[in-house]
Scaffold this active site. Sequence first.
Site, PDB file in Angstrom:
ATOM      1  N   THR A  31       0.848  -1.199   0.000  1.00 39.29           N
ATOM      2  CA  THR A  31       0.000   0.000   0.000  1.00 39.29           C
ATOM      3  C   THR A  31       0.882   1.246   0.000  1.00 39.29           C
ATOM      4  O   THR A  31       0.638   2.200  -0.749  1.00 39.29           O
ATOM      5  CB  THR A  31      -0.943   0.004   1.221  1.00 39.29           C
ATOM      6  OG1 THR A  31      -1.521  -1.294   1.372  1.00 39.29           O
ATOM      7  CG2 THR A  31      -2.050   1.027   1.058  1.00 39.29           C
ATOM      8  N   ASP A  81       1.759   5.025   6.677  1.00 42.32           N
ATOM      9  CA  ASP A  81       2.124   3.604   6.619  1.00 42.32           C
ATOM     10  C   ASP A  81       0.858   2.750   6.538  1.00 42.32           C
ATOM     11  O   ASP A  81      -0.242   3.199   6.881  1.00 42.32           O
ATOM     12  CB  ASP A  81       2.951   3.227   7.858  1.00 42.32           C
ATOM     13  CG  ASP A  81       3.747   1.932   7.669  1.00 42.32           C
ATOM     14  OD1 ASP A  81       3.631   1.294   6.594  1.00 42.32           O
ATOM     15  OD2 ASP A  81       4.483   1.557   8.589  1.00 42.32           O
ATOM     16  N   GLU A 103       9.605   0.886  11.502  1.00 38.40           N
ATOM     17  CA  GLU A 103       8.300   1.561  11.392  1.00 38.40           C
ATOM     18  C   GLU A 103       7.939   2.207  12.728  1.00 38.40           C
ATOM     19  O   GLU A 103       7.462   3.348  12.773  1.00 38.40           O
ATOM     20  CB  GLU A 103       7.226   0.561  10.967  1.00 38.40           C
ATOM     21  CG  GLU A 103       7.406   0.105   9.531  1.00 38.40           C
ATOM     22  CD  GLU A 103       6.480  -1.029   9.119  1.00 38.40           C
ATOM     23  OE1 GLU A 103       6.328  -1.236   7.906  1.00 38.40           O
ATOM     24  OE2 GLU A 103       5.918  -1.715   9.989  1.00 38.40           O
TER      25      GLU A 103
HETATM   26  C1  5RP Z   1       5.374  -3.909   6.869  1.00 40.55           C
HETATM   27  C2  5RP Z   1       4.041  -3.511   7.373  1.00 40.55           C
HETATM   28  C3  5RP Z   1       2.997  -3.178   6.362  1.00 40.55           C
HETATM   29  O1  5RP Z   1       2.535  -1.900   6.621  1.00 40.55           O
HETATM   30  C4  5RP Z   1       1.879  -4.168   6.471  1.00 40.55           C
HETATM   31  O2  5RP Z   1       2.420  -5.475   6.352  1.00 40.55           O
HETATM   32  C5  5RP Z   1       0.821  -3.942   5.391  1.00 40.55           C
HETATM   33  O3  5RP Z   1       1.380  -4.212   4.145  1.00 40.55           O
HETATM   34  P1  5RP Z   1       0.541  -4.146   2.796  1.00 40.55           P
HETATM   35  O4  5RP Z   1       0.257  -2.708   2.530  1.00 40.55           O
HETATM   36  O5  5RP Z   1       1.457  -4.775   1.781  1.00 40.55           O
HETATM   37  O6  5RP Z   1      -0.708  -4.956   2.994  1.00 40.55           O
HETATM   38  O7  5RP Z   1       3.781  -3.445   8.553  1.00 40.55           O
HETATM   39  O8  5RP Z   1       6.234  -4.318   7.903  1.00 40.55           O
END
Ligand code: 5RP
Length: 224
Positions: A31, A81, A103
Amino acid sequence: MTQDELKAMVGRAALDYVAPGEIVGVGTGSTVNKFIDELGRIKDRIAGAVSSSDASTARLRALGIAVFDCNDVGEIAVYIDGADEIDGQGHMVKGGGAALTREKIVAAQSRRFICIADESKLVGKLGAFPLPVEVIPMAAQRIARQFAALGGQAMPRTRDGQPVVTDNSQHILDVHGLSIDDPLAFESSVNQWPGVVTVGVFARQKAQVCLLGTLDGVRTLNFG
Ligand code: 5RP
């Protein structure tokens, strides 16, 4: 609309939270990759980014966006994020991309956390998604036993038969079968276990806003 299109929609919507001249905190994942692509279009209007993973850093730099070290900047206005799960209070499970430690560091340095997610990520209670925990390898088995005492099954994350090694040179446990009733208390408690680098519950660094991609458009959830 596909899940990919929902992700692209919230990636675009997140630009509204980026003020001109700012350094932007940037997360990790599919995302966030959509958001980074959007950021590339306005790169001349921002001062640069602080990144939460080597993967995001590479993508930002490939688009010509300057990436700063956390230690070289002060408070960051906004951190954007994704999440693996988000509840109705803005608590999240994160770390599906193994970037949870950085993060949490960038989120802690930021005034506001804007979560971008498709609607499949919104849950009533955290715990259905296996909880990522970054650990010091020598402590992994004892930490797994501590989770077993809570009713969870901790599985070392592997790729091609080898442990996944994080950007911090540590390992990941994915803990199945947890039901997290009190995210803040859970995060505080697991954080104290020797050998835990970071637990993937984000309750202290929760989201203030979630831009949720739905078939009816972007739904904005405000958590204060
Ligand atoms: C990475 C994360 C991502 O934000 C989480 O896994 C969501 O990922 P995606 O947008 O691919 O579904 O915490 O460590």
